[in-house]
Motif scaffolding. Structure first.
Motif, mmCIF file in Angstrom:
data_model
loop_
_atom_site.group_PDB
_atom_site.id
_atom_site.type_symbol
_atom_site.label_atom_id
_atom_site.label_comp_id
_atom_site.label_asym_id
_atom_site.label_seq_id
_atom_site.Cartn_x
_atom_site.Cartn_y
_atom_site.Cartn_z
ATOM 1 N N ARG A 114 -72.461 -27.937 16.896
ATOM 2 C CA ARG A 114 -72.694 -28.220 18.296
ATOM 3 C C ARG A 114 -71.736 -29.290 18.817
ATOM 4 N NH1 ARG A 114 -77.669 -31.003 20.406
ATOM 5 N NH2 ARG A 114 -76.040 -31.825 21.787
ATOM 6 N N SER A 254 -63.012 -21.525 23.043
ATOM 7 C CA SER A 254 -64.401 -21.666 23.488
ATOM 8 C C SER A 254 -64.812 -23.128 23.555
ATOM 9 C CB SER A 254 -65.331 -20.900 22.538
ATOM 10 O OG SER A 254 -65.065 -19.517 22.551
ATOM 11 N N HIS A 258 -65.701 -25.556 26.908
ATOM 12 C CA HIS A 258 -66.938 -26.343 26.984
ATOM 13 C C HIS A 258 -66.627 -27.817 27.251
ATOM 14 C CE1 HIS A 258 -71.098 -27.534 25.717
ATOM 15 N NE2 HIS A 258 -70.455 -28.643 25.351
ATOM 16 N N LEU A 280 -72.440 -23.662 19.178
ATOM 17 C CA LEU A 280 -71.561 -22.503 19.019
ATOM 18 C C LEU A 280 -71.519 -22.150 17.540
ATOM 19 C CD1 LEU A 280 -69.391 -20.716 20.654
ATOM 20 C CD2 LEU A 280 -67.711 -22.198 19.530
ATOM 21 N N GLN A 284 -67.818 -17.315 16.528
ATOM 22 C CA GLN A 284 -68.337 -16.867 17.817
ATOM 23 C C GLN A 284 -67.344 -17.246 18.913
ATOM 24 O OE1 GLN A 284 -71.912 -18.853 19.158
ATOM 25 N NE2 GLN A 284 -72.261 -17.410 20.832
ATOM 26 N N LYS A 286 -67.048 -17.721 22.983
ATOM 27 C CA LYS A 286 -67.811 -17.842 24.216
ATOM 28 C C LYS A 286 -67.018 -18.721 25.176
ATOM 29 C CE LYS A 286 -71.744 -20.106 24.436
ATOM 30 N NZ LYS A 286 -73.173 -20.470 24.288
#
Length: 344
Positions: A114, A254, A258, A280, A284, A286
């Motif tokens: 995280r 990603s 963020h 995350l 992955q 995103k």
């Protein structure tokens, strides 16, 4: 029979983005996980009144991310009333079953890699909102059109990804935010003079927020107008999962997207699909802004005159469509395995 064969050939295209398929992908084994977070497994099913070695470590985790006071918490291995309240709050914020105990879904979320920004270091204007800001709603302010410069440190970097690829990942990440708000981001060569300073650092790197190793805290950034954006050099960063085969690889673009949200003043969102969701998984991706991300940043800076909200809505809709298609394909494959032909 032909329709079924056709569906079997197409299945990988649909399943690649489906969560059930993703669960079957290689995941990091225990040796990859940050040691302290891995030890939380021993706490499975612990609840109020129990005394289990490791609860004190989890209390420190909760204090770090804003679920317990940093001072005054009873940092023992006793599962006390205050700690139960912290677990309940954590479960509520992450949309988990609210049990007040450390069930498997709660521990899985706790152990997820995280962002290092505290979940309590943000506030919402009202209970209807999902997006959040830092306290006081700080934002960048400049006379005239807002232009922010950024640079990646020439020394605080990783040596296994070409510098040009790192720069390209950040260029795309900044461009996503620039698409929706009237802010222009300009890459510059002079690192010290840049508004936003990006670097890869390990352990204690002097900002009071030390990194903790592989698949723990991935990165952190500070509220406006600090401009500091730091990534943990211990992670195995990836710009292309086709080339990077590590099961512990983390998508750089990603995480960059963020953290830029934090640089602009956004806090964490409880919306799981949002870029500003705090965790995350390895491998992955995103990086695409969702409605919650856009509404939040536009509340701070206004809308880019050329931005059409329909583009974000279409992206959300198409993602939902792919998930539904994936479920249909899984159903067909399951029926086929039992010798049942399904016509679609």
């Amino acid at each position: 029979m032909l329709p079924l064969l056709f569906l079997l050939l197409l299945a990988p295209l649909f399943l690649s983005s489906h969560p059930l398929y993703a669960a079957a992908r290689p995941v990091p084994d225990g040796d990859h996980q940050t040691d302290t977070w891995r030890s939380f497994d021993r706490l499975l099913d612990a609840k109020r009144g129990s005394h289990v070695a490791g609860v004190a470590d989890l209390k420190r985790y909760f204090a770090r991310f804003g679920y317990l006071p940093e001072s005054g918490a009873n940092l023992t291995d006793s599962y006390d009333e205050l700690f139960e309240s912290a677990v309940t709050l954590y479960q509520t914020r992450f949309g988990l079953p609210v049990t007040g105990k450390l069930d498997s879904s709660t521990l899985a979320q706790i152990k997820s890699p995280r962002c290092g920004v505290s979940d309590s270091a943000v506030n919402r204007v009202n209970s209807e909102q999902k997006f959040a800001f830092f306290p006081g709603e700080p934002r960048w302010a400049r006379p005239g059109p807002l232009v922010l410069t950024y640079a990646v440190s020439p020394t605080a970097t990783v040596d296994y990804i070409p510098r040009a690829d790192v720069a390209a990942a950040f260029r795309r990440a900044f461009a996503r935010w620039a698409q929706v708000i009237p802010v222009r981001f300009v890459e510059v060569a002079e690192y010290e003079a840049a508004d936003v300073k990006v670097g890869f650092y390990g352990g204690d790197h002097g900002d009071g927020e030390p990194f903790d190793g592989v698949l723990g805290v991935l990165a952190h950034a500070f509220s406006p107008e600090s401009g500091r954006l730091h990534l943990d050099a211990a992670e195995r960063w990836a710009v292309d999962f086709g080339r990077e085969k590590s099961d512990a690889a983390v998508d750089l673009e990603s995480v960059a997207t963020h953290e830029i949200g934090h640089v602009l003043g956004l806090g964490h969102s409880p919306v799981r699909d949002a870029v500003m969701y705090p965790s995350l998984k390895p491998r992955q991706r995103k990086a695409e802004l969702r409605v919650d991300d856009v509404e939040g940043v536009q509340a701070l800076y206004g809308s880019n005159p050329g931005f059409q909200f329909s583009s974000i809505l279409e992206s959300d809709t198409s993602s939902s469509g792919r998930r539904r298609a994936g479920i249909n394909i899984i159903f067909v494959l399951a029926m086929a395995a039992m010798g049942i032909v399904v016509c679609m």
